[in-house]
Scaffold this motif. Sequence first.
Motif, short mmCIF file in Angstrom:
data_model
loop_
_atom_site.label_atom_id
_atom_site.label_comp_id
_atom_site.label_asym_id
_atom_site.label_seq_id
_atom_site.Cartn_x
_atom_site.Cartn_y
_atom_site.Cartn_z
N UNK A 141 0.82 -1.20 0.00
CA UNK A 141 0.00 0.00 0.00
C UNK A 141 0.86 1.26 0.00
N UNK A 142 1.95 1.23 0.77
CA UNK A 142 2.84 2.39 0.83
C UNK A 142 3.53 2.61 -0.52
N UNK A 143 3.99 1.54 -1.14
CA UNK A 143 4.66 1.67 -2.44
C UNK A 143 3.66 2.09 -3.52
N UNK A 144 2.45 1.54 -3.45
CA UNK A 144 1.41 1.93 -4.41
C UNK A 144 1.13 3.43 -4.32
N UNK A 145 0.99 3.92 -3.08
CA UNK A 145 0.72 5.35 -2.89
C UNK A 145 1.87 6.20 -3.41
N UNK A 146 3.09 5.73 -3.21
CA UNK A 146 4.25 6.49 -3.67
C UNK A 146 4.31 6.54 -5.20
N UNK A 147 3.90 5.44 -5.85
CA UNK A 147 3.93 5.39 -7.31
C UNK A 147 2.81 6.23 -7.91
N UNK A 148 1.59 6.02 -7.42
CA UNK A 148 0.45 6.75 -7.97
C UNK A 148 0.51 8.23 -7.63
N UNK A 149 1.17 8.56 -6.52
CA UNK A 149 1.34 9.96 -6.15
C UNK A 149 2.55 10.61 -6.79
N UNK A 150 3.22 9.85 -7.66
CA UNK A 150 4.38 10.35 -8.41
C UNK A 150 5.58 10.67 -7.52
N UNK A 151 5.61 10.09 -6.30
CA UNK A 151 6.86 10.15 -5.53
C UNK A 151 7.94 9.39 -6.29
N UNK A 152 7.57 8.24 -6.84
CA UNK A 152 8.41 7.52 -7.79
C UNK A 152 7.85 7.81 -9.17
N UNK A 153 8.66 8.34 -10.05
CA UNK A 153 8.21 8.74 -11.37
C UNK A 153 8.18 7.55 -12.34
N UNK A 154 7.32 7.60 -13.38
CA UNK A 154 7.32 6.55 -14.40
C UNK A 154 8.73 6.35 -14.96
N UNK A 155 9.15 5.09 -15.03
CA UNK A 155 10.47 4.76 -15.53
C UNK A 155 11.55 4.76 -14.47
N UNK A 156 11.21 5.20 -13.26
CA UNK A 156 12.22 5.30 -12.19
C UNK A 156 12.40 3.95 -11.49
N UNK A 157 13.61 3.69 -11.06
CA UNK A 157 13.92 2.46 -10.36
C UNK A 157 13.54 2.56 -8.88
N UNK A 158 12.93 1.49 -8.36
CA UNK A 158 12.60 1.43 -6.94
C UNK A 158 13.85 1.04 -6.14
N UNK A 159 13.84 1.30 -4.85
CA UNK A 159 14.95 0.83 -4.01
C UNK A 159 15.07 -0.69 -4.09
N UNK A 160 16.24 -1.20 -3.74
CA UNK A 160 16.46 -2.65 -3.77
C UNK A 160 15.62 -3.33 -2.70
N UNK A 161 15.47 -4.64 -2.83
CA UNK A 161 14.71 -5.40 -1.84
C UNK A 161 15.33 -5.28 -0.45
N UNK A 162 16.66 -5.30 -0.38
CA UNK A 162 17.32 -5.17 0.92
C UNK A 162 17.06 -3.80 1.54
N UNK A 163 17.08 -2.76 0.70
CA UNK A 163 16.84 -1.41 1.21
C UNK A 163 15.40 -1.27 1.67
N UNK A 164 14.45 -1.83 0.93
CA UNK A 164 13.05 -1.76 1.33
C UNK A 164 12.81 -2.54 2.62
N UNK A 165 13.50 -3.69 2.75
CA UNK A 165 13.35 -4.47 3.98
C UNK A 165 13.84 -3.67 5.19
N UNK A 166 14.95 -2.97 5.02
CA UNK A 166 15.47 -2.12 6.09
C UNK A 166 14.54 -0.95 6.36
#
Length: 301
Positions: A37-62
């Motif tokens: 839900x947090x990542x979805x909100x960040x994507x749809x709210x354009x915190x993460x822009x189309x074409x942009x790379x998300x943080x790694x799995x390890x970084x998201x886990x932390x």
Amino acid sequence: MSRDVANLVSRVGHVATIGRMELDRDDPRPPYQQVAAALRAAILGRTFQPGEQLPSQNELATTFGVARMTVQQALRIIRDEGLTVSRQGSGVFVRERAARPAGLRPHIERIFDAEKVTIDFVGFTSETLHGAITEPLDKIRSGRLTPRDIRIRILLPDMSRPLALPVAVSGDEAASARARARSAAISARHVGAIRDSVEELQDMGLVRSATVESRVHGSAPLFKAYILSATDVFFGFYPVREHEVRDGDDRLATYDSLGRDSELFHYTDDGDPESPGTQFVAQARLWFDSMWDTIATKVTP
């Protein structure tokens, strides 16, 4: 979440990073759904822009203070929603057209709010269907959704016989057979999980009836479709890509149908028999039933 995602994003080079966040202990949703839900909100709210790379799995886990497996489940959810795409060896990226997703999951949850739920699915392995119904089933178990009857029909390609897809790039039939066997195992795993989780609801007395049926046919997987309660259809073509898969200890190059790259189109029966949406839904139902009742073969659990 304790703070808004958008306030916690920084960037290192071209890769976005997020500061430490805590999950809401009062939120009844499992941790993986909260992360999704947090990542979805960040994507749809354009915190993460189309074409942009998300943080790694390890970084998201932390970031969220969860196990990497929890992050993988969350990423699978937003991938199945069409928000992201995985690039082998590079990471997970926001899809270029993620600003206008078809919204399959909200519609699936909405139909589970009715007394009678029917889902007809045709596709490759049913992996995305499994992911899409997980949250509504959790809500039934917790008493937040209370349908009385659930019926799901799953129509998949028969991987026990030669098909156009998946096929080894080399053209070697033995290698193609291994690719099909791999796909068959994935299908069996997800169909079995769907059947167990849905029929369990009846065993627990949470619904009056719950059935999951699956049949196979001899056509190559070229598209996927969800027919929801006979009124809405989500349809998407499978693009064919060269795709390397694991075959035991080896890697096998295949031409494959990649469901995560499908763009879903939404059609609704609006009550007007002349509208394109109503006609598409009617034809989709007719096609599914014709396949189901003629050349499709029943799969026993």
